[in-house]
Design an enzyme around this catalytic site. Structure first.
Site, mmCIF file in Angstrom:
data_model
loop_
_atom_site.group_PDB
_atom_site.id
_atom_site.type_symbol
_atom_site.label_atom_id
_atom_site.label_comp_id
_atom_site.label_asym_id
_atom_site.label_seq_id
_atom_site.Cartn_x
_atom_site.Cartn_y
_atom_site.Cartn_z
ATOM 1 N N ILE A 98 11.050 -29.445 -5.601
ATOM 2 C CA ILE A 98 11.311 -28.195 -4.881
ATOM 3 C C ILE A 98 11.038 -27.043 -5.851
ATOM 4 C CG2 ILE A 98 13.029 -26.831 -3.638
ATOM 5 C CD1 ILE A 98 12.182 -29.494 -2.305
ATOM 6 N N ASP A 123 11.495 -27.778 3.060
ATOM 7 C CA ASP A 123 10.692 -28.079 4.264
ATOM 8 C C ASP A 123 11.084 -27.189 5.441
ATOM 9 O OD1 ASP A 123 10.993 -31.557 3.343
ATOM 10 O OD2 ASP A 123 9.411 -30.125 2.827
ATOM 11 N N ASN A 180 2.560 -26.557 2.269
ATOM 12 C CA ASN A 180 3.066 -27.906 2.007
ATOM 13 C C ASN A 180 2.751 -28.806 3.194
ATOM 14 O OD1 ASN A 180 4.655 -29.938 0.577
ATOM 15 N ND2 ASN A 180 6.193 -29.638 2.186
ATOM 16 N N THR A 181 2.578 -30.073 2.921
ATOM 17 C CA THR A 181 2.405 -31.042 3.995
ATOM 18 C C THR A 181 3.572 -32.022 3.923
ATOM 19 O OG1 THR A 181 0.979 -32.733 4.955
ATOM 20 C CG2 THR A 181 0.846 -32.477 2.563
ATOM 21 N N HIS A 182 4.147 -32.300 5.103
ATOM 22 C CA HIS A 182 5.344 -33.148 5.156
ATOM 23 C C HIS A 182 5.105 -34.245 6.207
ATOM 24 C CE1 HIS A 182 9.587 -34.210 4.877
ATOM 25 N NE2 HIS A 182 9.629 -34.225 6.191
ATOM 26 N N ASP A 219 9.002 -21.871 1.923
ATOM 27 C CA ASP A 219 9.926 -20.754 1.674
ATOM 28 C C ASP A 219 11.021 -21.272 0.751
ATOM 29 O OD1 ASP A 219 11.732 -20.847 4.898
ATOM 30 O OD2 ASP A 219 11.637 -22.258 3.210
ATOM 31 N N ARG A 274 16.194 -26.330 -15.314
ATOM 32 C CA ARG A 274 15.321 -26.360 -14.132
ATOM 33 C C ARG A 274 14.558 -25.045 -14.039
ATOM 34 N NH1 ARG A 274 14.237 -30.310 -9.923
ATOM 35 N NH2 ARG A 274 12.878 -29.178 -8.496
ATOM 36 N N GLY A 279 13.696 -22.712 1.272
ATOM 37 C CA GLY A 279 14.468 -23.894 1.699
ATOM 38 C C GLY A 279 13.707 -25.174 1.423
HETATM 39 C C1 GRF Z 1 2.131 -37.463 1.856
HETATM 40 O O1 GRF Z 1 2.377 -38.142 3.074
HETATM 41 C C2 GRF Z 1 3.058 -36.292 1.740
HETATM 42 O O2 GRF Z 1 3.335 -35.655 2.972
HETATM 43 C C3 GRF Z 1 4.299 -36.959 1.237
HETATM 44 O O3 GRF Z 1 3.864 -37.900 0.294
HETATM 45 C C4 GRF Z 1 2.536 -38.293 0.652
HETATM 46 C C5 GRF Z 1 1.653 -38.020 -0.531
HETATM 47 O O4 GRF Z 1 0.512 -38.768 -0.366
HETATM 48 N N1 GRF Z 1 5.204 -35.997 0.625
HETATM 49 P P1 GRF Z 1 -0.738 -38.542 -1.365
HETATM 50 O O5 GRF Z 1 -0.175 -38.420 -2.772
HETATM 51 O O6 GRF Z 1 -1.432 -37.288 -0.935
HETATM 52 O O7 GRF Z 1 -1.571 -39.776 -1.165
#
Ligand code: GRF
Length: 201
Positions: free
Chosen positions: A93, A146, A108-110, A142, A66, A144
Site C-alpha cells: 500500500i 482498493d 491499480n488492477t485488482h 487513493d 514505513r 484507501g
Molecule cells: C494480478 O491478478 C493482480 O491483480 C494481483 O496479483 C496478480 C499479479 O499478477 N494483485 P502478475 O504479477 O501481473 O502476473
C-alpha cells in the site's frame, strides 16, 4: 505517455503491457520507462530486464520506517518522470508521500469486482464467499485500500471445480486485456477524475 510499472510477482500484467506496446509502438500511446518492485528475485523484474528496461527495488526491510520506504519508493519512481504509474500486482500500500506526488496518476488492477473483496486475497475471498461471478477492476489509487475511482471492470464466472489458482488464472486473462485497454486509452485520450467518476473522452 511515460509509464512506470510496479510489480511484486510474476509480472504477466507487465508483460501484457510490454507486448501491446511492442505490437504497436506508435499507436499505443505509451512506453514503459522503468519497472519497480518491493522485492528481488521475481519474474516481473526478469521480464523487465529481458525487455532492456531500467529496474529498481524498494524493500520495506531496507528502511528504518514505513514512511522512509514510502519516500524511497516515491523518489525512485519520480526519477523516471512518469505520466502514469501502473501498479500491476504490486502488493504494498503506497503511503502519503507517494500519493502526494502521484495521486490521480496511479492506476491499480485488482482481481475482484470492487468494492467486493478488496485487499491481498480478493480471489480467495470471492471463492470462499461462494460468489457466482467475480472478475477484475482497474481503478485509480487513493489513500484507501482498493477504494479509488473505478475506471473499468471485467466479469469472470466462478466454476464449481475452481480452486484459487484456477480462478485467478482465468481472472488474469481478462485482467491483462482490461489493463492494456485502459492504460492505452488513458495515455492516448487523457482523462478527468470527477469525484468517483472517471471520464475518458
Ligand atoms: C494480478 O491478478 C493482480 O491483480 C494481483 O496479483 C496478480 C499479479 O499478477 N494483485 P502478475 O504479477 O501481473 O502476473
Amino acid at each position: 505517455a511515460r509509464l512506470v510499472v510496479l510489480v511484486s510477482g510474476s509480472g504477466t500484467n507487465l508483460q501484457a503491457l510490454l507486448d501491446a506496446i511492442a505490437a504497436d509502438p506508435a499507436g499505443y500511446g505509451a512506453e514503459v520507462v522503468a519497472v519497480g518492485a518491493d522485492r528481488d528475485g521475481i519474474a516481473g523484474l526478469e521480464r523487465a530486464e529481458r525487455a532492456g528496461l531500467p529496474t529498481f527495488v524498494c524493500r520495506v526491510k531496507d528502511h528504518p520506517t514505513r514512511d522512509a520506504w514510502d519516500r524511497a519508493l516515491t523518489e525512485a519512481t519520480a526519477a523516471y518522470e512518469p505520466d502514469l504509474v501502473v501498479s500491476a500486482g504490486f502488493m504494498k500500500i503506497v503511503g502519503k508521500e507517494f500519493l502526494a506526488r502521484f495521486e490521480g496518476r496511479v492506476v491499480n488492477t485488482h482481481p475482484a469486482l470492487l468494492p467486493s473483496f478488496p485487499g491481498a486475497h480478493g480471489v480467495r475471498d470471492a471463492l470462499a464467499y461462494g460468489a457466482k461471478v467475480t472478475g477484475c477492476t482497474v481503478h485509480f489509487v487513493d489513500d484507501g485500500v482498493d477504494t479509488g475511482p473505478i475506471i473499468a471492470q471485467g466479469v469472470v464466472e466462478v466454476r464449481d471445480e475452481d480452486d484459487e489458482s484456477a480462478l485467478h488464472e482465468r481472472i488474469k486473462e481478462v485482467e491483462r486485456e482490461l489493463l492494456v485497454d485502459v492504460v492505452g486509452r488513458l495515455a492516448r485520450n487523457g482523462y478527468r477524475i470527477e469525484g468517483r467518476k472517471v471520464r475518458i473522452p
